[in-house]
Design an enzyme around this catalytic site. Structure first.
Site, PDB file in Angstrom:
ATOM      1  N   SER A 607       0.780  -0.941  -0.325  1.00  0.00           N
ATOM      2  CA  SER A 607      -0.494   0.251  -0.221  1.00  0.00           C
ATOM      3  C   SER A 607       0.819   0.885   0.184  1.00  0.00           C
ATOM      4  CB  SER A 607      -1.076  -0.628   1.152  1.00  0.00           C
ATOM      5  OG  SER A 607      -1.938   0.644   1.495  1.00  0.00           O
ATOM      6  N   ASP A 682      -8.720  -4.881  -6.081  1.00  0.00           N
ATOM      7  CA  ASP A 682      -9.007  -4.045  -5.012  1.00  0.00           C
ATOM      8  C   ASP A 682      -9.612  -2.412  -5.070  1.00  0.00           C
ATOM      9  OD1 ASP A 682      -7.400  -2.288  -3.384  1.00  0.00           O
ATOM     10  OD2 ASP A 682      -5.185  -2.987  -4.118  1.00  0.00           O
ATOM     11  N   HIS A 714      -7.655  -5.384  -1.103  1.00  0.00           N
ATOM     12  CA  HIS A 714      -6.221  -4.200  -0.886  1.00  0.00           C
ATOM     13  C   HIS A 714      -5.589  -5.457  -0.723  1.00  0.00           C
ATOM     14  CE1 HIS A 714      -3.904  -1.144  -1.116  1.00  0.00           C
ATOM     15  NE2 HIS A 714      -3.979  -0.932   0.629  1.00  0.00           N
TER      16      HIS A 714
END
Length: 741
Positions: A607, A682, A714
């Site tokens: 991320s 995602d 995600h």
């Protein structure tokens, strides 16, 4: 970049080894075992909740045998006696619970039915839980379950009415009211639809994801009114999001407001239950509703509202018609004012608690209802994480935070009197990481303690920290799942470095025995609200890495959490600048250590950490041999409004800030080996971020490796995919940090 002032505490703090039981306890941990059942960390209770009277604790556990069995347990606070109330498999044998949704699930995918959480019913004689979207009660006295709803659509956002006889929820975008005894149902709103564009009583994407506001409606204490949000996505730029799964693809028309785009429109309504009349509040336009609390007399409410540019936040007093009576608190900043939920009103409605960073470290302040600040309640602490509990009757405030070091987390107690000269008193003692759940009467608390080399434990303690009973001591006995690996458990060391401006940065290092030199994996996050360096139980893939001959290093750079606004504000105006500089400080220090091979350092992040891994690979190709970037943001124009605009403003107004923060066009000159990973479903950092990087690398004939996960969100979840993910990463390290397959 100049050689940064490094040192540093010359003596790093070393943590003792995990104490292993006698026997063969030196087995090296493997990824195969790490992602198998039973979990190595133990069978810890979860979703722990006190009953309303504080006399019992309810929690969920999973028992592992031939299959994983979910169970609901109750513990008596007075005696510490605990017993299993029911298991999910036993529950599902009751045919009266076979609603249409549950029956279909039992036929199609029985192993996917989960009991995710529960709630104590007021009166504490029953619990409420959800299965496959339907609502169920379990009578604890009669040991009998019953279904409350049986509908094609799921009931969401369940709340108990103040009369304790009715239940409210959202279905198909509308609010409903249910009599729990008769199962009679009333529809309260009618403008909503399950697929939008209008929904009532639910938080929109920004509220959930960024503001952490999970409520979309609020009962008045007298039960006569409901304040609710009506959100409207019509007129927004709806971007089709294609999710690719193992059985095909789905096109989801999604109002994902990207930086600079229009947010979902929302308005606050106050509904009367008798005539179902709605009055619409007059809130400032173009901003975010962060929090709402009714006043105890039900004559008004407190609303926290943040301007879209986030440089101003207001705490407003509204009457029950929705008119603003007074601005109680207004905070401004040249950078941003953080949104939060640390707000509480005294039972008599005369005092207000509020967290602020306006005067330094995050602290709790006391106000009167005219908006006058009466004083600080938590002076002397490093930073407050959140309010853990308020005991208005006995004039006590409980907070989570730290005093001596930000790598620890503790429970503190202090008076609700700002005139007191006593500093907040630390309740939890061990110098590690604690999370407390305070009982309703503030006489006991559940202490969830994690430790770098001691298995996590859960205890019931008196409010003076005396141990009353173990809920799960999680001792490392000979039959504990982690016992075979305990003797090989590598302990971390902690220390500090200094950034360019002298700011103290904390690091954690875990390494193999011996002199080395070892290859190093730098595990990075580096973004807002993140903190990796903690005195807590570490991800067990670190132990796999050490077993394979790698050291693992992490540094919390400026911009990460729990160090105050001055520490975070370096992100304002450009992302990927001070964070990268601080991480290079860590790289330079690593390269000088005799046990480190300076030519075999890799960086891994997910991320924001994936973004940081790419930025580091571009900024320091002479120091980094390989990069693993998972679900990285690569173009901040693709990320959502609230998060991105806080730091970079609007794209049209600050195009240079966005250009400097992205990984383009520098990515065309990437030198380190790259493994790019992304889930194909995602909905947070969309796959388009990685696709754009892939296109540039291919256009410039730059080799790289990639792995995608069909249906993966995600975070890649599931034992099989998670094991595959880590095996893929370790094979990449073997090739690029060790030169072998």
């Amino acid at each position: 970049m100049s050689y940064l002032r490094t040192l540093i505490s010359l003596v790093a703090i070393a943590i003792p080894m995990l104490e292993a039981p006698p026997a063969e306890a030196t087995t090296q941990l493997t990824l195969e075992r790490l992602f198998a059942d039973p979990p190595l960390v133990g069978n810890l209770p979860r979703a722990i909740q006190f009953s309303h009277d504080g006399q019992r604790l309810g929690y969920l556990k999973t028992r592992y045998g031939a299959t994983a069995e979910q169970e609901f347990w109750v513990m008596e606070v007075a005696t510490g006696q605990a017993h299993q109330v029911f298991s999910l498999s036993d529950l599902l044998q009751d045919k009266t619970l076979h609603t249409r949704s549950v029956a279909a699930a039992l036929t199609q995918h029985p192993n996917r039915i989960k009991l995710a959480t529960f709630r104590w019913v007021p009166g504490d004689q029953a619990i409420l839980f959800t299965l496959e979207g339907d609502l169920f009660l379990f009578d604890l006295e009669k040991a009998r379950p019953r279904a409350l709803t049986d509908t094609r659509a799921a009931e969401q956002a369940t709340r108990f009415a103040p009369d304790h006889r009715h239940l409210s929820y959202v279905r198909d975008g509308n609010l409903y009211l249910l009599d729990m005894a008769t199962r009679q149902e009333w529809q309260l709103t009618r403008s909503g639809r399950s697929t939008g564009p209008v929904r009532n009583g639910l938080p929109d994407y920004i509220a959930r994801e960024e503001l952490k506001r999970y409520s979309g409606y609020w009962w008045s204490p007298d039960g006569r009114f409901i304040a609710f949000m009506e959100t409207d996505e019509s007129g927004l730029d709806v971007t089709p999001r294609v999710t690719l799964g193992p059985n095909g693809y789905t096109v989801i028309p999604e109002a994902f407001p990207r930086a600079g785009e229009q947010n979902v429109r929302g308005r606050l309504g106050i509904m009367t239950l008798d005539g179902q009349r709605v009055r619409w509040a007059r809130l400032p336009e173009h901003g975010y509703l962060v929090e709402l609390r009714w006043l105890p007399d039900s004559k008004g409410m407190i609303v926290v509202h943040q301007a879209r540019h986030q440089k101003m936040l207001e705490v407003l007093h509204l009457d029950r018609r929705g008119k603003v009576k007074k601005i109680l608190i207004r905070e401004t900043s040249p950078t941003w004012v953080p949104a939060h939920h640390d707000l509480d009103v005294s039972p008599d409605g005369t005092r207000l608690l509020w967290a602020s960073e306006q005067d330094g470290p995050r602290a709790i302040f006391l106000y009167d209802m005219e908006g006058n600040r009466l004083g600080a309640l938590t002076p002397g602490l490093g930073d407050i994480d959140e309010i853990a509990g308020v005991d208005w009757r006995n004039n006590r405030l409980f907070v989570h935070g730290w005093l001596d070091s930000p790598v620890e987390k503790h429970l503190f107690v202090t008076d609700l009197d700002p005139a007191t000269t006593d500093l907040p008193r630390r309740v939890t003692r061990d110098e590690y990481w604690h999370r407390a759940v305070i009982s309703p009467d503030a006489t006991t608390f559940v202490d969830v303690e994690t430790h770098p080399v001691r298995l996590p434990s859960v205890a019931l303690r008196a409010i003076d920290n005396r141990l009353l009973y173990w809920i799960d001591e999680n001792r490392l006995t000979a039959d504990h799942p982690y016992a075979p690996f305990a003797g090989a458990h590598a302990a971390p060391s902690f220390g500090t470095l200094a950034a360019e401006d002298g700011t103290t940065l904390h690091y954690r290092l875990i390494r193999p025995d011996g002199d080395g030199p070892f290859p190093v994996i730098v595990h990075v996050y580096g973004g807002p609200k993140g903190q990796i360096v903690r005195k807590s139980w570490m991800p067990l893939w670190y132990q796999v890495a050490v077993a394979r001959g790698y050291a693992v290093f992490s540094l919390d750079n400026r911009g990460t959490a729990r160090r105050g606004h001055d520490f975070e504000r370096g992100l304002f105006g450009q992302l990927g600048k001070v964070e990268v500089a601080d991480q290079i400080t860590g790289l330079d220090w690593l390269r000088r250590q005799p046990f480190v091979d300076p030519n075999r350092i890799g960086v891994y992040g997910w991320s924001y950490g994936g973004y940081m891994a790419l930025k580091l690979g571009l900024a320091a190709p002479d120091r980094i041999a390989a990069v693993v970037a998972g679900a990285p943001v690569t173009d901040w124009r693709l990320y959502d409004t609230h998060y991105t605009e806080r730091y970079l403003g609007l794209p049209d107004a600050n195009p240079e800030a966005y250009a400097a923060s992205d990984v383009f066009p520098e990515i065309a000159s990437l030198k380190p080996a790259l493994l790019l990973i992304h889930g194909l479903a995602d909905d947070n950092v969309t796959f388009e971020n990685s696709a754009r990087v892939m296109a540039v690398l291919q256009e410039n004939a730059i080799p790289f490796e990639t792995m995608v996960y069909p249906g993966g969100g995600h975070n890649i979840q599931g034992a099989g995919p998670e094991r595959h993910l880590h095996e893929t990463i370790f094979r990449f390290w073997e090739r690029n940090l060790k030169g072998s397959d």
